[in-house]
Design a protein around this motif. Sequence first.
Motif, mmCIF file in Angstrom:
data_model
loop_
_atom_site.group_PDB
_atom_site.id
_atom_site.type_symbol
_atom_site.label_atom_id
_atom_site.label_comp_id
_atom_site.label_asym_id
_atom_site.label_seq_id
_atom_site.Cartn_x
_atom_site.Cartn_y
_atom_site.Cartn_z
ATOM 1 N N ARG A 5 0.979 -1.212 0.069
ATOM 2 C CA ARG A 5 0.176 -0.079 -0.063
ATOM 3 C C ARG A 5 0.872 1.338 0.037
ATOM 4 O O ARG A 5 1.891 1.432 0.900
ATOM 5 C CB ARG A 5 -0.930 -0.090 1.135
ATOM 6 N N LEU A 6 0.275 2.441 -0.867
ATOM 7 C CA LEU A 6 1.233 3.430 -0.748
ATOM 8 C C LEU A 6 0.629 4.331 0.566
ATOM 9 O O LEU A 6 -0.371 4.147 0.929
ATOM 10 C CB LEU A 6 0.831 4.336 -2.264
ATOM 11 N N THR A 7 1.760 5.107 1.029
ATOM 12 C CA THR A 7 1.412 5.978 2.129
ATOM 13 C C THR A 7 1.673 7.409 1.625
ATOM 14 O O THR A 7 1.519 8.250 2.572
ATOM 15 C CB THR A 7 2.443 5.384 3.317
ATOM 16 N N THR A 8 2.366 7.729 0.514
ATOM 17 C CA THR A 8 2.628 9.017 0.217
ATOM 18 C C THR A 8 2.255 9.159 -1.143
ATOM 19 O O THR A 8 2.340 8.019 -2.007
ATOM 20 C CB THR A 8 4.268 9.340 0.102
ATOM 21 N N PRO A 9 1.465 10.080 -1.972
ATOM 22 C CA PRO A 9 0.943 10.248 -3.152
ATOM 23 C C PRO A 9 2.192 10.374 -3.878
ATOM 24 O O PRO A 9 3.526 10.820 -3.623
ATOM 25 C CB PRO A 9 0.156 11.565 -2.972
ATOM 26 N N LEU A 10 2.061 9.732 -5.370
ATOM 27 C CA LEU A 10 3.196 9.877 -6.204
ATOM 28 C C LEU A 10 2.668 10.722 -7.373
ATOM 29 O O LEU A 10 1.608 10.482 -7.730
ATOM 30 C CB LEU A 10 3.459 8.371 -7.002
ATOM 31 N N VAL A 11 3.497 11.534 -7.829
ATOM 32 C CA VAL A 11 3.397 12.650 -9.045
ATOM 33 C C VAL A 11 4.262 12.279 -10.190
ATOM 34 O O VAL A 11 5.507 11.754 -9.772
ATOM 35 C CB VAL A 11 3.315 13.982 -8.698
ATOM 36 N N ARG A 12 3.852 12.317 -11.457
ATOM 37 C CA ARG A 12 4.717 12.139 -12.533
ATOM 38 C C ARG A 12 5.493 13.373 -12.925
ATOM 39 O O ARG A 12 4.670 14.364 -13.388
ATOM 40 C CB ARG A 12 3.928 11.448 -13.664
ATOM 41 N N ASP A 13 6.689 13.300 -13.108
ATOM 42 C CA ASP A 13 7.550 14.473 -13.651
ATOM 43 C C ASP A 13 8.381 13.808 -14.826
ATOM 44 O O ASP A 13 9.168 12.852 -14.412
ATOM 45 C CB ASP A 13 8.481 15.025 -12.567
ATOM 46 N N ASP A 14 8.448 14.292 -15.858
ATOM 47 C CA ASP A 14 9.154 13.885 -17.056
ATOM 48 C C ASP A 14 9.079 12.348 -17.249
ATOM 49 O O ASP A 14 9.968 11.647 -17.638
ATOM 50 C CB ASP A 14 10.517 14.283 -16.905
ATOM 51 N N GLY A 15 7.835 11.903 -17.093
ATOM 52 C CA GLY A 15 7.556 10.260 -17.414
ATOM 53 C C GLY A 15 7.882 9.378 -16.096
ATOM 54 O O GLY A 15 7.814 8.198 -16.124
ATOM 55 N N GLU A 16 8.502 9.923 -14.781
ATOM 56 C CA GLU A 16 9.026 9.191 -13.884
ATOM 57 C C GLU A 16 8.091 9.485 -12.692
ATOM 58 O O GLU A 16 7.891 10.736 -12.328
ATOM 59 C CB GLU A 16 10.309 9.660 -13.398
ATOM 60 N N LEU A 17 7.878 8.731 -11.812
ATOM 61 C CA LEU A 17 7.067 8.926 -10.624
ATOM 62 C C LEU A 17 7.995 9.272 -9.472
ATOM 63 O O LEU A 17 9.092 8.631 -9.302
ATOM 64 C CB LEU A 17 6.023 7.607 -10.118
ATOM 65 N N ARG A 18 7.375 10.248 -8.808
ATOM 66 C CA ARG A 18 8.327 10.647 -7.496
ATOM 67 C C ARG A 18 7.102 11.015 -6.365
ATOM 68 O O ARG A 18 6.050 11.263 -6.621
ATOM 69 C CB ARG A 18 9.002 11.908 -7.835
ATOM 70 N N PRO A 19 7.629 10.819 -5.141
ATOM 71 C CA PRO A 19 6.993 11.070 -4.034
ATOM 72 C C PRO A 19 6.410 12.710 -3.801
ATOM 73 O O PRO A 19 7.447 13.289 -4.288
ATOM 74 C CB PRO A 19 7.691 10.634 -2.919
#
Length: 81
Positions: A5-19
């Motif tokens: 389970r994810l505990t932190t949202p992930l966002v996509r920057d330049d095709g890569e997911l980051r917290p």
Amino acid sequence: MTTGRLTTPLVRDDGELRPATWDEALDRVATAFADARETSDTTASFGMFSCSKASNEMNFLAGKFARQVMGSNNIDSCNRT
């Protein structure tokens, strides 16, 4: 990296997911919804699914959001299953 389970949202920057922080993630969602309303016909481009196991109140709010905020009648709560 752990799985599960994810505990932190992930966002996509330049095709890569980051917290990201919750504030950043929610701001991105709000911006994307606003952009969709401004740049496309949301009656055809926006749809929403809600859960038949959710409460009547939650399904009502999902429908209200889709209709009033996004301007779309495309909502399905899967109540026929």
